[in-house]
Scaffold this motif. Sequence first.
Motif, PDB file in Angstrom:
ATOM      1  N   LYS A   1       0.915  -1.066  -0.040  1.00 52.54           N
ATOM      2  CA  LYS A   1       0.106   0.181   0.069  1.00 52.54           C
ATOM      3  C   LYS A   1       0.439   0.519   0.401  1.00 52.54           C
ATOM      4  O   LYS A   1       0.676   1.931  -0.780  1.00 52.54           O
ATOM      5  CB  LYS A   1      -0.926   0.102   1.227  1.00 52.54           C
ATOM      6  CG  LYS A   1      -1.746   1.246   1.514  1.00 52.54           C
ATOM      7  CD  LYS A   1      -2.580   0.965   2.446  1.00 52.54           C
ATOM      8  CE  LYS A   1      -3.356   2.412   2.341  1.00 52.54           C
ATOM      9  NZ  LYS A   1      -4.784   2.524   3.943  1.00 52.54           N
ATOM     10  N   GLU A   2       2.467   1.527   0.796  1.00 53.41           N
ATOM     11  CA  GLU A   2       3.120   2.396   0.674  1.00 53.41           C
ATOM     12  C   GLU A   2       3.605   2.813  -0.288  1.00 53.41           C
ATOM     13  O   GLU A   2       3.875   3.676  -0.729  1.00 53.41           O
ATOM     14  CB  GLU A   2       3.722   2.438   2.170  1.00 53.41           C
ATOM     15  CG  GLU A   2       2.982   2.381   3.945  1.00 53.41           C
ATOM     16  CD  GLU A   2       4.312   2.127   4.204  1.00 53.41           C
ATOM     17  OE1 GLU A   2       5.473   2.424   4.043  1.00 53.41           O
ATOM     18  OE2 GLU A   2       4.376   2.580   5.559  1.00 53.41           O
ATOM     19  N   GLU A   3       3.433   1.617  -1.119  1.00 48.86           N
ATOM     20  CA  GLU A   3       4.238   1.712  -2.665  1.00 48.86           C
ATOM     21  C   GLU A   3       3.187   2.123  -3.460  1.00 48.86           C
ATOM     22  O   GLU A   3       4.142   2.819  -4.148  1.00 48.86           O
ATOM     23  CB  GLU A   3       5.115   0.014  -2.989  1.00 48.86           C
ATOM     24  CG  GLU A   3       5.869  -0.344  -2.258  1.00 48.86           C
ATOM     25  CD  GLU A   3       6.419  -1.301  -2.255  1.00 48.86           C
ATOM     26  OE1 GLU A   3       5.786  -2.236  -3.120  1.00 48.86           O
ATOM     27  OE2 GLU A   3       7.758  -2.420  -2.687  1.00 48.86           O
ATOM     28  N   GLY A   4       2.175   2.343  -3.710  1.00 48.82           N
ATOM     29  CA  GLY A   4       1.352   2.813  -3.870  1.00 48.82           C
ATOM     30  C   GLY A   4       1.305   3.974  -3.575  1.00 48.82           C
ATOM     31  O   GLY A   4       1.620   4.995  -4.871  1.00 48.82           O
ATOM     32  N   ILE A   5       1.749   4.192  -2.684  1.00 46.91           N
ATOM     33  CA  ILE A   5       1.153   5.594  -2.277  1.00 46.91           C
ATOM     34  C   ILE A   5       2.582   6.783  -2.595  1.00 46.91           C
ATOM     35  O   ILE A   5       2.622   7.999  -3.059  1.00 46.91           O
ATOM     36  CB  ILE A   5       0.938   5.598  -0.298  1.00 46.91           C
ATOM     37  CG1 ILE A   5       0.004   5.980  -0.172  1.00 46.91           C
ATOM     38  CG2 ILE A   5       1.674   7.382  -0.480  1.00 46.91           C
ATOM     39  CD1 ILE A   5       0.372   5.368   1.338  1.00 46.91           C
ATOM     40  N   VAL A   6       3.862   6.412  -2.262  1.00 47.31           N
ATOM     41  CA  VAL A   6       4.716   6.831  -3.843  1.00 47.31           C
ATOM     42  C   VAL A   6       4.476   7.210  -4.463  1.00 47.31           C
ATOM     43  O   VAL A   6       5.095   8.398  -4.673  1.00 47.31           O
ATOM     44  CB  VAL A   6       6.348   5.582  -2.662  1.00 47.31           C
ATOM     45  CG1 VAL A   6       7.809   5.955  -3.127  1.00 47.31           C
ATOM     46  CG2 VAL A   6       6.461   5.418  -1.429  1.00 47.31           C
ATOM     47  N   GLU A   7       4.274   6.165  -5.049  1.00 42.82           N
ATOM     48  CA  GLU A   7       3.751   5.637  -6.501  1.00 42.82           C
ATOM     49  C   GLU A   7       3.073   7.307  -7.236  1.00 42.82           C
ATOM     50  O   GLU A   7       3.107   8.113  -8.147  1.00 42.82           O
ATOM     51  CB  GLU A   7       3.622   4.985  -7.304  1.00 42.82           C
ATOM     52  CG  GLU A   7       3.268   5.231  -8.992  1.00 42.82           C
ATOM     53  CD  GLU A   7       4.955   5.001  -9.900  1.00 42.82           C
ATOM     54  OE1 GLU A   7       5.322   5.154 -10.822  1.00 42.82           O
ATOM     55  OE2 GLU A   7       5.799   4.709  -8.958  1.00 42.82           O
ATOM     56  N   ASN A   8       2.284   7.464  -6.846  1.00 39.58           N
ATOM     57  CA  ASN A   8       1.233   8.223  -6.761  1.00 39.58           C
ATOM     58  C   ASN A   8       1.891   9.441  -6.704  1.00 39.58           C
ATOM     59  O   ASN A   8       1.480  10.920  -6.899  1.00 39.58           O
ATOM     60  CB  ASN A   8      -0.163   7.683  -5.639  1.00 39.58           C
ATOM     61  CG  ASN A   8      -1.107   6.735  -6.274  1.00 39.58           C
ATOM     62  OD1 ASN A   8      -0.820   6.751  -7.760  1.00 39.58           O
ATOM     63  ND2 ASN A   8      -2.088   6.194  -5.511  1.00 39.58           N
ATOM     64  N   ALA A   9       2.747   9.676  -5.206  1.00 36.01           N
ATOM     65  CA  ALA A   9       3.025  10.654  -4.807  1.00 36.01           C
ATOM     66  C   ALA A   9       3.872  11.727  -6.153  1.00 36.01           C
ATOM     67  O   ALA A   9       4.550  12.253  -6.136  1.00 36.01           O
ATOM     68  CB  ALA A   9       4.041  10.792  -3.721  1.00 36.01           C
TER      69      ALA A   9
ATOM     70  N   GLU B   1      14.517  11.873 -13.123  1.00 35.16           N
ATOM     71  CA  GLU B   1      14.771  10.646 -12.987  1.00 35.16           C
ATOM     72  C   GLU B   1      15.303  10.716 -11.237  1.00 35.16           C
ATOM     73  O   GLU B   1      15.035   9.213 -10.751  1.00 35.16           O
ATOM     74  CB  GLU B   1      16.743  10.351 -13.181  1.00 35.16           C
ATOM     75  CG  GLU B   1      16.253   9.968 -14.643  1.00 35.16           C
ATOM     76  CD  GLU B   1      16.830  10.042 -15.660  1.00 35.16           C
ATOM     77  OE1 GLU B   1      18.260   9.931 -15.136  1.00 35.16           O
ATOM     78  OE2 GLU B   1      16.950   9.863 -16.798  1.00 35.16           O
ATOM     79  N   VAL B   2      15.474  11.290 -10.255  1.00 33.52           N
ATOM     80  CA  VAL B   2      15.776  11.521  -9.325  1.00 33.52           C
ATOM     81  C   VAL B   2      14.666  11.299  -8.220  1.00 33.52           C
ATOM     82  O   VAL B   2      14.302  11.216  -7.605  1.00 33.52           O
ATOM     83  CB  VAL B   2      16.164  13.106  -9.124  1.00 33.52           C
ATOM     84  CG1 VAL B   2      16.746  13.648  -7.826  1.00 33.52           C
ATOM     85  CG2 VAL B   2      17.998  13.370  -9.379  1.00 33.52           C
ATOM     86  N   ILE B   3      13.558  11.826  -8.787  1.00 40.70           N
ATOM     87  CA  ILE B   3      11.974  12.258  -7.978  1.00 40.70           C
ATOM     88  C   ILE B   3      11.502  10.195  -8.246  1.00 40.70           C
ATOM     89  O   ILE B   3      11.199  10.330  -7.254  1.00 40.70           O
ATOM     90  CB  ILE B   3      11.287  12.818  -8.615  1.00 40.70           C
ATOM     91  CG1 ILE B   3      11.669  14.543  -8.178  1.00 40.70           C
ATOM     92  CG2 ILE B   3       9.953  12.546  -8.161  1.00 40.70           C
ATOM     93  CD1 ILE B   3      10.543  15.398  -9.275  1.00 40.70           C
ATOM     94  N   ASN B   4      12.200  10.407  -9.853  1.00 41.74           N
ATOM     95  CA  ASN B   4      11.590   8.299  -9.769  1.00 41.74           C
ATOM     96  C   ASN B   4      12.511   7.510  -8.123  1.00 41.74           C
ATOM     97  O   ASN B   4      11.879   6.403  -8.708  1.00 41.74           O
ATOM     98  CB  ASN B   4      11.244   7.832 -10.550  1.00 41.74           C
ATOM     99  CG  ASN B   4      10.211   8.621 -11.447  1.00 41.74           C
ATOM    100  OD1 ASN B   4       8.873   8.630 -10.810  1.00 41.74           O
ATOM    101  ND2 ASN B   4      10.343   8.964 -12.589  1.00 41.74           N
TER     102      ASN B   4
END
Length: 317
Positions: free
Chosen positions: A250-258, A279-282
């Motif tokens: 779930k947290e990974e989904g939050i990170v990706e959306n952020a 690239e840095v943001i990702n």
Amino acid sequence: MTEQLTDYDSPWKEVIELYFPRFLEFFFTQAYAEIDWTRPYEFLDTELQQLEPNAEIGRRLVDKVAKVWLLDGEEAWVLVHVEVQGQYDSQFAERMYTYNYRLFDRHKKRVISLAVLADEQANWRPSSYSYQLGGCRVSLEFPVAKLLDYEQGWEILEQTTNPFGVIVMAHLKTKATQRNPENRLQWKLSLVRRLYERGYSREDIRELFRFIDWIMVLPKELALSFKTKVRSYEEADRMRYVTSIERLAKEEGIVENARESIITVLETRFGEVPSSIVEVINKIEEPSVLKMLHKSAIAIPSIAEFQQVLDSLTSGE
């Protein structure tokens, strides 16, 4: 992985609130012994803004204010400072004094000021502030807990069932493995195993796992290895207290959306975003850092200034 991206203040704020009596019992036994724990205590963090309304709140210091009742029946205030990033601060003692007298002045109640230092300078132990002028002298002495001291008494941390034994171990090993992610992975796994072995309650295991996982940041590939190992522990012991895989997914989904939100805001405001910034943001995994970058993306005047903010966060990588 970089120490600059490790979020220390949020986890510490959370565990102090969750385990406030155990916090005082572990670090400050005299203060713990003088408080009536049969009566409710209350955190009043808005007091901090009123104590120093014009201050910019940094990410190095955790300040907590709690209203408690003493055994003698009197109401009092506990003011806790945790220097979470572990850096020398020449103004620390003066700030302790200033917060103490301002809190007393506002409420006319006695104040217990306490400090936890997470720096790496063995000789830096500020425990008092005073000045004298024209025959007048004012001063404050306050108890200090130095996390560095526990490296010499590691067996104390291993033997105690107080949650702050594990918390201090996680903090110290996060600092010690700053440049060694493989070693951090091994320590992170060891601390998680300890949660199962020490007889903590289901809720304590969840909360302490959250602290360990939050503070001991791993590169993506090692984070995947950590998840796999934790899942095997849980399945082998039939103890799915942590439910780590589901929560982390779930947290990974939050990170990706952020990440996507930051890039979308930048594109909306400034047009095409340089691939170097994308690239840095990702590569950023910490939700707290992404949240801060999202706010910057909304308010910052130019993409060049956003690049400077990004560089300041990732220069240690």
